[in-house]
Each structure stands twice: as C-alpha cells, then as structure tokens.
Write an enzyme that holds these catalytic residues in place. Structure first.
Site, PDB file in Angstrom:
ATOM      1  N   PRO A   1      44.186  25.857  36.264  1.00 35.81           N
ATOM      2  CA  PRO A   1      44.376  26.892  37.193  1.00 35.81           C
ATOM      3  C   PRO A   1      43.780  25.942  38.753  1.00 35.81           C
ATOM      4  CG  PRO A   1      42.306  27.048  36.483  1.00 35.81           C
ATOM      5  CD  PRO A   1      42.885  26.045  35.560  1.00 35.81           C
TER       6      PRO A   1
ATOM      7  N   ARG B   1      44.920  27.678  42.486  1.00 32.88           N
ATOM      8  CA  ARG B   1      44.722  28.622  43.380  1.00 32.88           C
ATOM      9  C   ARG B   1      43.949  29.816  42.978  1.00 32.88           C
ATOM     10  NH1 ARG B   1      49.404  30.131  46.450  1.00 32.88           N
ATOM     11  NH2 ARG B   1      50.383  28.881  44.900  1.00 32.88           N
TER      12      ARG B   1
ATOM     13  N   TYR C   1      56.668  28.807  52.888  1.00 30.31           N
ATOM     14  CA  TYR C   1      56.876  29.846  51.745  1.00 30.31           C
ATOM     15  C   TYR C   1      56.958  31.348  52.190  1.00 30.31           C
ATOM     16  CZ  TYR C   1      54.582  25.926  49.073  1.00 30.31           C
ATOM     17  OH  TYR C   1      54.101  24.894  48.541  1.00 30.31           O
TER      18      TYR C   1
ATOM     19  N   CYS D   1      54.831  22.294  68.667  1.00 31.01           N
ATOM     20  CA  CYS D   1      56.073  22.430  69.171  1.00 31.01           C
ATOM     21  C   CYS D   1      57.233  22.697  68.057  1.00 31.01           C
ATOM     22  CB  CYS D   1      56.557  21.160  69.969  1.00 31.01           C
ATOM     23  SG  CYS D   1      55.220  20.873  71.352  1.00 31.01           S
TER      24      CYS D   1
HETATM   25  C1  LIG Z   1      50.495  23.296  41.044  1.00 27.67           C
HETATM   26  C2  LIG Z   1      50.272  23.018  39.498  1.00 27.67           C
HETATM   27  C3  LIG Z   1      49.256  23.769  39.007  1.00 27.67           C
HETATM   28  C4  LIG Z   1      48.330  24.639  39.664  1.00 27.67           C
HETATM   29  O1  LIG Z   1      48.927  25.884  40.049  1.00 27.67           O
HETATM   30  P1  LIG Z   1      48.157  26.975  40.716  1.00 27.67           P
HETATM   31  O2  LIG Z   1      49.009  28.196  41.021  1.00 27.67           O
HETATM   32  O3  LIG Z   1      47.349  26.280  41.759  1.00 27.67           O
HETATM   33  O4  LIG Z   1      47.177  27.334  39.663  1.00 27.67           O
HETATM   34  C5  LIG Z   1      48.770  23.474  37.363  1.00 27.67           C
HETATM   35  N1  LIG Z   1      49.564  22.520  36.760  1.00 27.67           N
HETATM   36  C6  LIG Z   1      50.777  21.871  37.472  1.00 27.67           C
HETATM   37  C7  LIG Z   1      51.600  20.918  36.561  1.00 27.67           C
HETATM   38  C8  LIG Z   1      51.215  21.971  38.725  1.00 27.67           C
HETATM   39  O5  LIG Z   1      51.996  21.382  39.253  1.00 27.67           O
END
Ligand SMILES: *Cc1c(COP(=O)(O)O)cnc(C)c1O
Length: 427
Positions: free
Chosen positions: A274, A276, A316, A355
């Site tokens: 994890p 985010r 995004y 800009c």
């Molecule tokens: C970006 C990523 C994550 C983390 O994703 P979150 O949405 O931030 O939890 C985990 N594993 C891999 C392989 C990723 O590329």
C-alpha cells in the site's frame, strides 16, 4: 479527514494551526500528520493480522526519507520501483529482507543493486527479465528469489493511466503465458520462483477486483507448484482507494475479507504494497492566493502552487478537495459535499502560476469569495504529490513539514534558485 480538522473556523494539522505553518515555513507547503501516517499503517496491520502480512510501504507514493523512516519504525518494509527508491528505503532504515523490487525495465545495475542488498523478492515483469536476472545472479554465485508479476486480465477499474491489470498494459506476464515462462527456468541456477505478485491499479474503491485477482492468483500458484516451484508468497500489491471527495474509502477489513480466504487457500505468506492508503490522506498542500481575476466568463483564483507541485489534476483528471484554511463565517468548515453549490460560494477555477492551460487544481469549484493572501488547503495530497513534483518553469520545489501533536519539523527544505542550477556544469 484523519488528523486534519477545523477548530474555531481554522484548519489544524494535529494540534498546530495550518496558518502558523504557512507563516513559519512559507507556501507552497506540504504538511503531513505523523499520527495519520501511523494510524493508516496500523489499520492495515490490524485488518490483515490473521495472515501476519509483510506490509511493504510503496515508497513511490511518498519518498521522503522521514516518512519512510517512520514506516520502518512501525514495522513496514518497502516496495521499490527503481534503484533510487531502493537507495531511499535503505537510507531510511529499511533492510533488504523487508524489500520487494518491482519495475518493467530494471537495468543490470538495478538488478545487481538488489542482489547486493539481498532484497526479499524481485517482482519480475517479463520473460526477458527473468532470464537476465538468472544469468546475473548465477554469474555472482547467487540465487535470486523471484515473484512473478501476473497480469490477471481484469476489466477496467480506474483511470486509463492508472489501470495496471487490464489486458494490454506493459505490466507483468500475461496470465496465458506465465506458466510457460515459469517452466523454462525450472531448475535453472540463479533464479528461484518463490512467489506470485499482482498490482491491480489505483485507486480502487471496490473489493471485486481483489476477489477476482486473488482467485486467479490461487489457481496460478497451484499450477506453479505442480510444475515444481515451491511458492511461498502471494503479493496482492497496493491500490486501496481513499476518500478524495466524501467518505468513499472502504475500510481495510473489506479488502481483508476477500483477500484473506485466498491467502489461506494458497497456504502462502501475504505481502501487501500500500502507498496511497497510508500517505494520501496524511498530507495537505497549503497555498496562498496571489490574485483573483475574471475573464472569459470565468472566475479565477491564481495561487502560488502549480502543476509542478501537484500534477494529479491535470495528469489524471484527479479530484482534490480544496477549501480555505480559515473559511468565512457563512460557509461550513467541512461541507459534506464539497462539489455542491451552496450559499456564500461561487464557481471558481483554482489555477497556478505555470505557463500551461493545464495548470489547474479545480474547475468550476464552489468556493467562498477569496482575496489576496488567503490560504488554501488542497487535501489528500500526501501520496503522489511531492514525489511527482518538478522544477518546470524553474520553480523551486516546495518544502515539506511533519507535524506530531504540537510539534512540527521541516523534513525537506524549500529549494532555492541556486538549487535549480546545482547539477549544471558552470558556464
Ligand atoms: C504504485 C504501486 C503500488 C502502490 O499503489 P497505491 O495505490 O499507492 O497503493 C504498489 N505496487 C506496485 C507494483 C505499484 O506500482
């Protein structure tokens, strides 16, 4: 929102007024709540406790070494996606046996670095990488431990730029060919396939992709074992969604309810990655209004943070709650629906100084009347905020501050103009 709360119509991070932080450290400023970071990690640790998971904080979501250090202190390992992230994780107190290494284009130097420090697992994303890693490890007299990353080929779940498990993305091995790739390296010196990895996309606000992904994972693990690979790990990646708008995030127990049974069926150890979920709602970006203007029938608030500080809205189409640090008396301090029109607000475009027409944080957002020097808080910016910042338009990067209770400390100083040319050869 975690430990960001309004008291007497003023935003606080834990027990510190956000306005005091802006006055002390300047704007734009990233502010993190230490308690929220730790609470979010603990919520995951508790929800998945039955599997005694290895929780590898995805350092790409927020790579500040102070945050990584905090994670390591509270029992997390790290998911890294580059040599640079591996360096940061180690610098912050991480150890190789708690690190997993992902990425579709790991160079020889990166593979060697991972072998040097003994990462627990290389998350291998192609047949070519599998053979390259085997050769490099064998030439060093080592055996690289590998989790094959499978693309489970699920229906679309998130924004087209962040969905990683639909057919045709660059990530992982196709579920149709992964077994052939594994068979080829059976008994090959240099490599041992010890796990199966997937990362489905992000942010995911639904348990079904995890249920489906885990079910496919369990089948693949059974096949790999039948081939003779002693699979020990199931890595379900990250991607757990957070509340950007209202209360849309699911509790970790909801994800655990669909993942834990698969872990049990497979008899594997669980790894999670994890990012985010831990860091996202633990940070806000503070900015200051410079000017307001009306043009082309629109009302603009021009503030001092830009797309170089936070690129998610333009990259995004991401939504971030934005609200004054000290809202006027005629609007709520925390509107439940922060997209709705309400008395005392007007439709506003929140834009930055860069800009580019794409330099905006919000369009047609209902905000109170703002004027010069007012402070804004851009919420849920603790993940994929500072890490994606740049010096575009030769703007020095923002400072970062960690708050804990009444204490606050700088964890990254604001860049200076001299920093901007530091790596250039002198003219
Ligand atoms: C970006 C990523 C994550 C983390 O994703 P979150 O949405 O931030 O939890 C985990 N594993 C891999 C392989 C990723 O590329």
């Amino acid at each position: 929102m975690g430990h960001f709360q309004y008291r007497d119509r003023a935003l606080y991070c834990e027990d510190v007024p956000a306005a005091d932080l802006a006055a002390r450290y300047g704007t734009p400023l990233y502010v993190y709540s230490q308690s929220t970071l730790v609470d979010n990690l603990k919520r995951l640790q508790e929800a998945f406790a039955a599997a005694e998971p290895i929780i590898c904080f995805s350092i790409k979501s927020n790579f500040n070494t102070h945050i990584a250090h905090l994670m390591a202190q509270h029992g997390a390992g790290f998911d890294v996606t580059s040599g640079g992230e591996l360096f940061r994780a180690l610098r912050a107190g991480g150890t190789g046996d708690r690190i997993v290494f992902a990425g579709v284009a790991k160079t020889d130097a990166e593979l060697n670095y991972g072998l040097d420090v003994g990462v627990r697992l290389f998350n291998v994303e192609s047949e070519a990488e599998l053979h390259r890693l085997a050769d490099i490890a064998a030439s060093r007299g080592q055996t690289a431990r590998v989790a094959l990353r499978v693309n489970p080929s699920l229906p679309p779940k998130t924004h087209v730029k962040t969905d990683t498990s639909v057919r045709g993305t660059k990530f992982g091995l196709d579920i149709e060919t992964i077994l052939d790739a594994a068979r080829e390296v059976l008994g090959k010196p240099g490599v041992a396939i010890a796990g199966l990895h997937m990362h489905l996309g992000s942010p995911i606000l639904d348990t079904k992709p995890y249920a489906d992904g885990a079910a496919r994972g369990v089948q693949v693990i059974a096949e790999l074992r039948r081939q003779g690979h002693p699979i020990e790990y199931l890595n379900m990646g990250g991607g757990f969604g957070i509340s950007y708008r209202k209360h849309e995030e699911l509790p970790p127990s909801a994800f655990a309810a669909v993942i834990l049974p698969a872990v049990r069926d497979s008899g594997c150890k669980l790894i999670l990655e994890p990012g985010r979920f831990i860091a996202g709602n633990a940070g806000v970006l503070l900015s200051r209004v410079i000017y307001t203007k009306d043009s082309g029938g629109r009302h603009f608030v021009c503030q001092d943070a830009g797309m170089n500080d936070l690129i998610r809205p333009t990259l995004y189409d991401a939504f971030h709650r934005i609200w004054p640090v000290t809202p006027p008396a005629d609007v709520p301090t925390w509107p439940d629906d922060c997209e709705a029109e309400m008395p005392g607000t007007r439709a506003t475009d929140v834009v930055g100084p860069v800009c580019e027409t794409g330099d905006f944080f919000a369009k047609d957002r209902y905000l109170p009347e703002l004027s010069r020097d007012d402070l804004l808080a851009v919420f849920s910016t603790g993940a994929y905020g500072m890490v994606m910042s740049s010096n575009y338009n030769s703007r020095p990067r923002a400072a970062e501050v960690m708050v804990h209770g009444r204490e606050h400390r700088l964890i990254r100083r604001r860049e200076t103009y001299e920093d901007l040319i530091r790596c250039e050869i002198e003219v």
